[in-house]
Design a protein around this motif. Structure first.
Motif, mmCIF file in Angstrom:
data_model
loop_
_atom_site.group_PDB
_atom_site.id
_atom_site.type_symbol
_atom_site.label_atom_id
_atom_site.label_comp_id
_atom_site.label_asym_id
_atom_site.label_seq_id
_atom_site.Cartn_x
_atom_site.Cartn_y
_atom_site.Cartn_z
ATOM 1 N N SER A 50 0.983 -1.137 0.036
ATOM 2 C CA SER A 50 -0.179 -0.012 0.068
ATOM 3 C C SER A 50 0.698 1.224 0.017
ATOM 4 O O SER A 50 2.291 1.418 0.342
ATOM 5 N N GLN A 51 0.271 2.562 -0.222
ATOM 6 C CA GLN A 51 0.741 3.601 -0.149
ATOM 7 C C GLN A 51 1.784 4.205 1.227
ATOM 8 O O GLN A 51 2.429 4.582 1.232
ATOM 9 N N ASP A 59 -5.893 1.640 2.147
ATOM 10 C CA ASP A 59 -5.466 0.455 1.038
ATOM 11 C C ASP A 59 -4.839 -0.620 1.546
ATOM 12 O O ASP A 59 -4.197 -1.217 0.861
ATOM 13 N N TYR A 360 -1.226 10.854 0.604
ATOM 14 C CA TYR A 360 -1.945 9.572 -0.196
ATOM 15 C C TYR A 360 -3.116 10.014 -0.689
ATOM 16 O O TYR A 360 -4.027 10.953 -0.272
ATOM 17 N N PRO A 363 -8.910 5.361 -1.808
ATOM 18 C CA PRO A 363 -9.334 4.477 -3.177
ATOM 19 C C PRO A 363 -10.652 4.800 -3.568
ATOM 20 O O PRO A 363 -11.566 3.967 -3.385
ATOM 21 N N ARG A 405 -0.979 -0.893 -9.234
ATOM 22 C CA ARG A 405 -0.880 0.459 -8.466
ATOM 23 C C ARG A 405 -0.207 1.283 -9.443
ATOM 24 O O ARG A 405 0.680 1.189 -10.108
ATOM 25 N N ASP A 407 0.465 5.664 -8.323
ATOM 26 C CA ASP A 407 0.124 6.476 -7.218
ATOM 27 C C ASP A 407 -0.121 7.918 -7.708
ATOM 28 O O ASP A 407 -0.548 8.708 -6.988
ATOM 29 N N ASP A 420 -5.288 2.048 -6.631
ATOM 30 C CA ASP A 420 -4.504 1.709 -5.424
ATOM 31 C C ASP A 420 -4.704 0.197 -5.467
ATOM 32 O O ASP A 420 -5.604 -0.416 -6.035
#
Length: 551
Positions: A50-51, A59, A360, A363, A405, A407, A420
């Motif tokens: 995840s981020q 996420d 971030y 989602p 993914r 970003d 995401d």
């Protein structure tokens, strides 16, 4: 076990298989991707990173796993209810992953709180590792719904046993030794209800001090399913108090987006910044508050989902905010030229996007397509899925479909590019596998012990066998069980063998579309063996029927 009578029984009336819908290649691909992720060796999380590195953001693993479980439950309940042996191991594997320390271990640090969720905090709280006992509905609520669906769908009491949910806290090089926190379905639910009561019934905290509407929908659905199983009325009693508290705090509205969160200590709410939390909450609130959710859709979606000259797109929150403001100010002028209004909004975003400081992206795409699928908004969800297939890089790996993914929020023209792992691994699959009111129909009419005990089903046909399952239904009127499988890996031949269990007494013919045929005698509640050899990329129909054979 049924006795085989004849390899070549006399012809019987033909059954029209077109009346039984089967999964598309994409739907089957999503299920296989869920399986691929659930089958990864423990500690390996392919495509799920995840981020935010500490599993605290939206996420994180827990949200991906829960959404995969819900999507699988929807596919089983609505599309292939005879394939118990396919879906039960899949949901059980996802629950197993949900109990891994990598999924819930973030809570030890998060439990200390901080000035972001609680600006009046003067010192950190003493931490605790138990992910259930206080707050943390963003984990406990999803876990409760996962195990409640599992219990209902398969009439399996595994998680009703004391200690069946065990959380082992055993960091290697620090701490005072291992700890284990044990729960079961009832004690997990009781812990959640105690937290709701402590907060005046407005909900359970996700992060310390913050209550989100969306995260509290999942345990409410679970409570209702458990009531149906246990003969209790817990959910109705909770909902009466919860709904009143939401309205009192102004948390939800038909005209405006739902509030982002309620702060317990400060007793205030945060104004919404995106459609995301509204969409996520509404997708599941539709189970118990459907008229309210549906009446607010047009107001909530305006500007975020645009349909201009047949091009359906999801807009960045800043773009949508400017677009909505223009419509509110200009009225008919904006309505006459929506393309200009959208372009102006995009130009504003391009000029001001550097002012966005939060690192971030939530989602949103995943929340929105889940919402659209539940409300049966076929035009909108179809348009966004087409956009994803055209612009967001659909990827096939080991027979599974996902979206990798990315970003970056938008491209240079302010069009959506963000992807995401919650959306790409799970939520788009959820939307494709869902039906209108899919979760609501489970909520309204969950399967009972009696339903499951009397329903024929397939056992031993799993996703590990080299085929995708495209169809699996029992037609009680015709006393026919219809199964369709497809070899996906390009192997020369794949053999699948399985049992059909819980059949009414009688003589059955097992026919396959590649010409095999057998006949069996089955006692009441008995079983018979069936199977087929499937060539590379081939679809094979298998029909177990008292009345059918292929002509």
């Amino acid at each position: 076990m049924g006795n085989t009578i004849s390899q070549n029984p006399p012809p019987a009336p033909q059954l029209d298989l077109s009346r039984y819908p089967k999964l598309s290649r994409e739907q089957a691909g999503h299920l296989r991707h869920f399986y691929n992720l659930s089958a990864a060796i423990d500690g390996d999380w392919p495509h799920m990173g995840s981020q935010e590195p500490a599993q605290e953001f939206l996420d994180a693993y827990r949200y991906q796993l829960a959404t995969m479980a819900y999507a699988s439950a929807l596919a089983y309940f609505h599309r292939m209810p005879a394939l118990r042996g396919t879906f039960k191991p899949l949901l059980r594997a996802l629950i197993h992953k949900m109990l891994r320390r990598e999924v819930w271990g973030y809570w030890y640090l998060t439990s200390q709180s901080g000035i972001m969720p609680d600006p009046d905090l003067k010192e950190l709280r003493k931490p605790w590792a138990d992910p259930i006992v206080r707050e943390n509905i963003m984990y406990s609520g999803h876990l409760l719904l996962m195990i409640s669906l599992y219990t209902m769908l398969f009439n399996d009491g595994e998680f009703e046993k004391p200690g069946s949910l065990s959380f082992h806290w055993d960091p290697l090089f620090w701490g005072m030794g291992p700890e284990t926190f044990e729960y079961d379905r009832e004690s997990l639910q009781s812990a959640i209800i105690a937290e709701m009561e402590r907060n005046g019934w407005v909900g359970v905290c996700c992060e310390p001090n913050l209550i989100f509407v969306a995260c509290n929908q999942f345990p409410i659905i679970a409570m209702h399913l458990n009531d149906a199983r246990d003969g209790t009325t817990v959910a109705a009693e909770v909902l009466e108090k919860y709904k009143a508290a939401l309205e009192c705090r102004g948390m939800i509205s038909e005209k405006e987006l739902y509030q982002d969160w309620f702060r317990v200590r400060q007793q205030d709410t945060a104004a919404p910044r995106s459609v995301g939390f509204t969409a996520w909450a509404a997708a599941f609130m539709n189970t118990w508050h459907s008229e309210f959710v549906r009446s607010g859709f047009d107001n909530h979606s305006a500007g975020f989902i645009t349909n201009i000259d047949g091009q359906i797109e999801l807009q960045h929150p800043m773009v949508a905010g400017v677009y909505r403001a223009a419509w509110a100010k200009e009225g008919d002028a904006a309505a006459k030229d929506p393309a200009r209004t959208l372009q102006d909004a995009r130009e504003f975003y391009k000029a001001h996007r550097t002012s966005i400081k939060f690192p971030y992206n939530e989602p949103t795409f995943g929340y929105v397509v889940k919402w659209l699928s539940e409300l049966g908004k076929t035009t909108e969800v179809g348009g966004l899925l087409e956009y994803a297939d055209t612009h967001l890089h659909p990827t096939w790996e080991n027979g599974g479909l996902y979206y990798p993914r990315n970003d970056q929020a938008t491209d240079d023209e302010a069009r959506w590019t963000h992807m995401d792992p919650f959306t790409g691994n799970a939520a788009i699959g959820y939307a494709r596998l869902n039906v209108e009111d899919g979760m609501k129909k489970i909520f309204d009419k969950p399967w009972t012990r009696e339903t499951i005990a009397s329903s024929p089903y397939v056992d031993g046909l799993g996703l590990s066998q080299g085929v995708d399952c495209l169809r699996g239904v029992w037609d009680a009127d015709r006393k026919a069980l219809i199964i369709t499988v497809r070899e996906w890996a390009g192997k020369q031949k794949t053999r699948v063998d399985f049992l059909v269990k819980n059949l009414p007494a009688g003589a059955y013919t097992v026919d396959t579309s590649n010409g095999d045929s057998q006949r069996h005698e089955v006692n009441q509640g008995g079983q018979l063996a069936a199977g087929a050899t499937v060539s590379a990329k081939e679809e094979v129909d298998i029909v177990v029927s008292a009345t059918n054979t292929f002509s």
